[in-house]
Design an enzyme around this catalytic site. Structure first.
Site, PDB file in Angstrom:
ATOM      1  N   MET A   1       4.203   2.575  -2.460  1.00 18.38           N
ATOM      2  CA  MET A   1       3.592   2.021  -1.247  1.00 18.38           C
ATOM      3  C   MET A   1       2.443   2.932  -0.795  1.00 18.38           C
ATOM      4  O   MET A   1       2.610   4.147  -0.693  1.00 18.38           O
ATOM      5  CB  MET A   1       4.620   1.907  -0.116  1.00 18.38           C
ATOM      6  CG  MET A   1       5.701   0.861  -0.323  1.00 18.38           C
ATOM      7  SD  MET A   1       5.111  -0.786  -0.710  1.00 18.38           S
ATOM      8  CE  MET A   1       4.197  -1.209   0.784  1.00 18.38           C
TER       9      MET A   1
ATOM     10  N   ASP B   1       0.690  -0.677  -3.730  1.00 17.62           N
ATOM     11  CA  ASP B   1       0.696  -1.794  -2.774  1.00 17.62           C
ATOM     12  C   ASP B   1       0.312  -1.313  -1.373  1.00 17.62           C
ATOM     13  O   ASP B   1       1.006  -0.477  -0.794  1.00 17.62           O
ATOM     14  CB  ASP B   1       2.115  -2.390  -2.755  1.00 17.62           C
ATOM     15  CG  ASP B   1       2.261  -3.611  -1.853  1.00 17.62           C
ATOM     16  OD1 ASP B   1       1.263  -4.049  -1.255  1.00 17.62           O
ATOM     17  OD2 ASP B   1       3.400  -4.116  -1.768  1.00 17.62           O
TER      18      ASP B   1
HETATM   19  C1  DX5 Z   1       3.313  -4.670   2.963  1.00 13.92           C
HETATM   20  C2  DX5 Z   1       3.353  -5.528   1.742  1.00 13.92           C
HETATM   21  C3  DX5 Z   1       2.071  -5.701   1.034  1.00 13.92           C
HETATM   22  C4  DX5 Z   1       0.968  -6.319   1.860  1.00 13.92           C
HETATM   23  C5  DX5 Z   1      -0.326  -5.840   1.278  1.00 13.92           C
HETATM   24  O1  DX5 Z   1       4.617  -4.464   3.386  1.00 13.92           O
HETATM   25  O2  DX5 Z   1       4.267  -4.974   0.805  1.00 13.92           O
HETATM   26  O3  DX5 Z   1       2.264  -6.397  -0.189  1.00 13.92           O
HETATM   27  O4  DX5 Z   1       0.981  -7.703   1.849  1.00 13.92           O
HETATM   28  O5  DX5 Z   1      -1.351  -6.293   2.093  1.00 13.92           O
HETATM   29  P1  DX5 Z   1      -2.755  -5.565   2.153  1.00 13.92           P
HETATM   30  O6  DX5 Z   1      -3.351  -5.612   0.785  1.00 13.92           O
HETATM   31  O7  DX5 Z   1      -3.515  -6.343   3.165  1.00 13.92           O
HETATM   32  O8  DX5 Z   1      -2.498  -4.123   2.586  1.00 13.92           O
HETATM   33 ZN    ZN Z   2       4.362  -5.880  -1.201  1.00 14.79          ZN
END
Ligand code: DX5
Ligand code: ZN
Length: 214
Positions: free
Chosen positions: A136, A174
């Site tokens: 993350m 992500d």
């Molecule tokens: C957050 C999610 C992500 C999110 C990414 O908890 O796991 O997958 O949708 O969105 P962006 O690319 O806008 O940061």
């Molecule tokens: Zn995600």
């Protein structure tokens, strides 16, 4: 080449099937589905009824990212939809080794997700059983957040462990991914990026996806 998994969290849910078809036609590699339970993260998204319709609309494999408290329950709910990956958070699992085997036995590629504070070394002895690790680069729960740059250092450390334990395991990142940080991610050894607001916030999804497939 970098694989791109647009997150449908930033799609227009009023026309979800068209939004899924549009990223598939736009050349994405995977469709990233964020499952949130309102407990592990302070947000709630979609369950198997909606994801079944996403799977039907999609010509690309699904990448299911669980952000939930009861992982085993959710694995059982989503496994019949035949996703390529199911990833679960290490911070929320007492028996990760057992759950990895369960996911594999269901014919799905097992993946583990690490929150921004979790060192890659935590999962060193799980790597040989994993097909992917999701790092993350924001705190899970919402799209559209700012990229946390220390994911680059974490990816490099993870890459070194992967080379030692299981070179075929992929690294996915992500959160907050866009055309400004994609080169650094590539240099850090990342194989797959998730991009929600960057893709769905653009006028041309195909163009946005291509700009990340470097
Ligand atoms: C957050 C999610 C992500 C999110 C990414 O908890 O796991 O997958 O949708 O969105 P962006 O690319 O806008 O940061
Ligand atoms: Zn995600």
């Amino acid at each position: 080449m970098m694989q791109v998994a647009p997150s449908i969290l930033s799609a227009d849910f009023g026309i979800l099937n068209e939004e899924v078809k549009a990223i598939c036609d736009g050349g994405c590699d995977l469709v990233h589905v964020d499952v949130m339970d309102g407990h592990f993260v302070p947000n709630l998204t979609i369950g198997p009824v909606v994801v079944k319709s996403v799977a039907k609309a999609s010509s690309k494999p699904l990448d299911i990212h669980l952000m939930v408290e009861n992982n085993t329950f959710f694995v059982d709910l989503f496994a019949p939809l035949n996703p390529k990956y199911i990833s679960f958070h290490i911070e929320e699992e007492k028996h990760p080794h057992r759950l990895i085997q369960k996911i594999r036995d269901l014919g799905i590629s097992p993946a583990i997700t690490l929150n921004p504070h979790t060192p890659p070394e935590t999962i060193e002895f799980l790597l040989e059983d994993l097909d992917m690790v999701l790092l993350m680069s924001v705190n899970p729960g919402f799209g559209g957040q700012k990229f946390i740059p220390h994911v680059l250092e974490r990816a490099k450390r993870l890459k070194a462990l992967i080379e030692k334990r299981n070179p075929s395991c992929l690294i996915e990142v992500d959160g907050g991914v866009n055309d400004k940080n994609i080169e650094q991610l590539k240099d850090a050894g990342v194989d797959i990026v998730v991009a929600g607001s960057y893709v769905y916030g653009s006028d041309d999804y195909g163009q946005a996806i291509k700009s990340l497939q470097i």
